[in-house]
Design a protein around this motif. Structure first.
Motif, PDB file in Angstrom:
ATOM      1  N   GLY A  12     -15.021   7.945   8.011  1.00  0.00           N
ATOM      2  CA  GLY A  12     -14.883   9.203   8.638  1.00  0.00           C
ATOM      3  C   GLY A  12     -14.479   9.608  10.030  1.00  0.00           C
ATOM      4  O   GLY A  12     -13.730  10.623  10.459  1.00  0.00           O
ATOM      5  N   GLN A  44     -19.202  10.261   9.557  1.00  0.00           N
ATOM      6  CA  GLN A  44     -19.598  10.832   8.533  1.00  0.00           C
ATOM      7  C   GLN A  44     -20.810  11.030   8.200  1.00  0.00           C
ATOM      8  O   GLN A  44     -21.184  11.233   7.166  1.00  0.00           O
ATOM      9  CB  GLN A  44     -19.557   9.066   7.486  1.00  0.00           C
ATOM     10  CG  GLN A  44     -17.912   9.085   7.433  1.00  0.00           C
ATOM     11  CD  GLN A  44     -17.262   7.815   6.838  1.00  0.00           C
ATOM     12  OE1 GLN A  44     -18.223   6.715   6.639  1.00  0.00           O
ATOM     13  NE2 GLN A  44     -16.879   7.388   5.516  1.00  0.00           N
ATOM     14  N   HIS A  84     -18.432  12.095  -0.471  1.00  0.00           N
ATOM     15  CA  HIS A  84     -18.898  12.347   0.522  1.00  0.00           C
ATOM     16  C   HIS A  84     -17.279  12.935   0.851  1.00  0.00           C
ATOM     17  O   HIS A  84     -16.603  12.244   0.022  1.00  0.00           O
ATOM     18  CB  HIS A  84     -18.297  11.170   1.817  1.00  0.00           C
ATOM     19  CG  HIS A  84     -18.697  11.486   3.604  1.00  0.00           C
ATOM     20  ND1 HIS A  84     -17.401  11.372   4.279  1.00  0.00           N
ATOM     21  CD2 HIS A  84     -19.518  11.935   3.925  1.00  0.00           C
ATOM     22  CE1 HIS A  84     -17.964  12.260   5.227  1.00  0.00           C
ATOM     23  NE2 HIS A  84     -18.698  12.456   4.971  1.00  0.00           N
ATOM     24  N   SER A  86     -15.260  12.378   3.086  1.00  0.00           N
ATOM     25  CA  SER A  86     -14.001  11.233   3.855  1.00  0.00           C
ATOM     26  C   SER A  86     -13.254  10.923   2.567  1.00  0.00           C
ATOM     27  O   SER A  86     -12.686   9.533   2.434  1.00  0.00           O
ATOM     28  CB  SER A  86     -14.632  10.919   4.450  1.00  0.00           C
ATOM     29  OG  SER A  86     -15.620   9.803   4.072  1.00  0.00           O
TER      30      SER A  86
END
Length: 339
Positions: A12, A44, A84, A86
């Protein structure tokens, strides 16, 4: 008996994500399980809720370890089984499925630069090499730097089973390119990320680093891009679809919508010089490397083929650039009845 699985994922880090990986030992014949990691160490997650999940999506032979060992490309999920933030692959999955009937194909030209310490490989200490001109596709120790790494990286990619279609030396000393594709949007993106991982890992054995910095040397030197070649089934059969795709990338707010996701530092590279168009202008043309989008001369002759978006940076996320192009061009071709 066991085998090793190298789980690879995208972290991330902003503005440019990094690759991460770790090894899992599995019993022979065992399927690849989902696996966790500490997202607080990869930008992240926060420490009080740090668990994140790796889901395998593609596997390749591991050229370093050999035998039955594998490289495993993964998507990152939250513990509630949602992608997620990202995870840019998840959004591409949806768009690729929506436009699957158009049979999109991509070939991405990944430029990169080797560094030894703080200087590009081939740059003398305390000075600069001769101006660019003879380095592109050159030969000889006075113009080529890092070929042994490039050849080893190529062999590693081929051993892994990646769809690598070529390599060449680029315009600046220590600067090279490899090409991935033509492949579907998900395949080309997965394989480009794995090829990047293999590039870093291969260079590591030579004590050299590789960077995707879009402007690795300031001044009168070419930057590093990821020229993105694109076609649909209709474009491979019909020149009207070629023109419509090129036009669609320049309509309304599309140039700005795309350019902000074409890699950090794009303004430093797309200046209108060094075979680029200005970052804030859109143009296309036949055989024009100074345009935003190039239509190869052979495509005009054949009246079918593909287009090349020359704007993406070397550090672009391929999941994002392929999604944007498929969505923009696919929608326009549908609306124009050219599918």
């Amino acid at each position: 008996m066991t085998y090793k699985a190298e789980y690879i994922w995208i972290d991330g880090t902003e503005p440019t994500a990094k690759l991460r990986s770790k090894t899992r030992i599995l019993a022979d014949g065992a399927e690849l399980p989902i696996w966790g990691f500490d997202g607080s160490s990869t930008n992240q997650a926060e420490g009080h809720a740090s668990d994140r999940v790796l889901k395998p999506v593609a596997t390749y032979k591991d050229p370093f370890r050999g035998a039955d060992d594998v490289l495993v490309m993964c998507e990152v999920f939250n513990i509630d089984d949602t992608p997620h933030e990202s995870n840019t692959r998840a959004a591409l999955r949806d768009v690729a499925e929506r436009f699957a009937e158009q049979e999109s194909l991509f070939g991405i030209e990944q430029e990169y630069t080797f560094f030894k310490g703080s200087r590009p490989l081939g740059f003398p200490e305390g000075g600069f090499p001769a101006p660019q001109g003879g380095y592109y596709c050159g030969v000889g120790a006075d113009e080529i730097f890092g070929r042994e790494i490039v050849e080893k990286h190529l062999d590693n990619c081929l051993t892994a089973g990646l769809g690598i279609s070529g390599i060449n030396a680029e315009v600046m000393p220590g600067q090279w390119e490899f090409q991935v594709g033509p492949l579907s949007p998900l395949d080309v993106s997965d394989q480009l990320w794995v090829a990047r991982w293999l590039l870093y890992r291969t260079a590591e054995d030579f004590g050299v680093s590789a960077t995707l910095d879009p402007k690795p040397a300031k001044g009168d030197w070419n930057g590093a891009g990821a020229h993105t070649n694109f076609s649909t089934k209709a474009m491979r059969e019909n020149y009207a679809a070629i023109i419509e795709a090129a036009e669609s990338l320049g309509r309304d707010t599309k140039p700005a919508d795309h350019i902000k996701y074409y890699g950090s530092g794009v303004e430093a590279r797309l200046t209108g010089a060094h075979e680029t168009a200005p970052w804030n202008e859109y143009s296309y043309g036949v055989s024009n490397r100074g345009a935003s989008v190039r239509i190869p001369w052979q495509v005009e002759v054949d009246q079918k083929g593909y287009i090349e978006d020359r704007r993406p940076n070397a550090n672009v996320d391929p999941y994002v650039v392929t999604r944007l192009i498929v969505d923009t061009c696919g929608s326009a071709l549908e609306k124009a009845g050219l599918v």
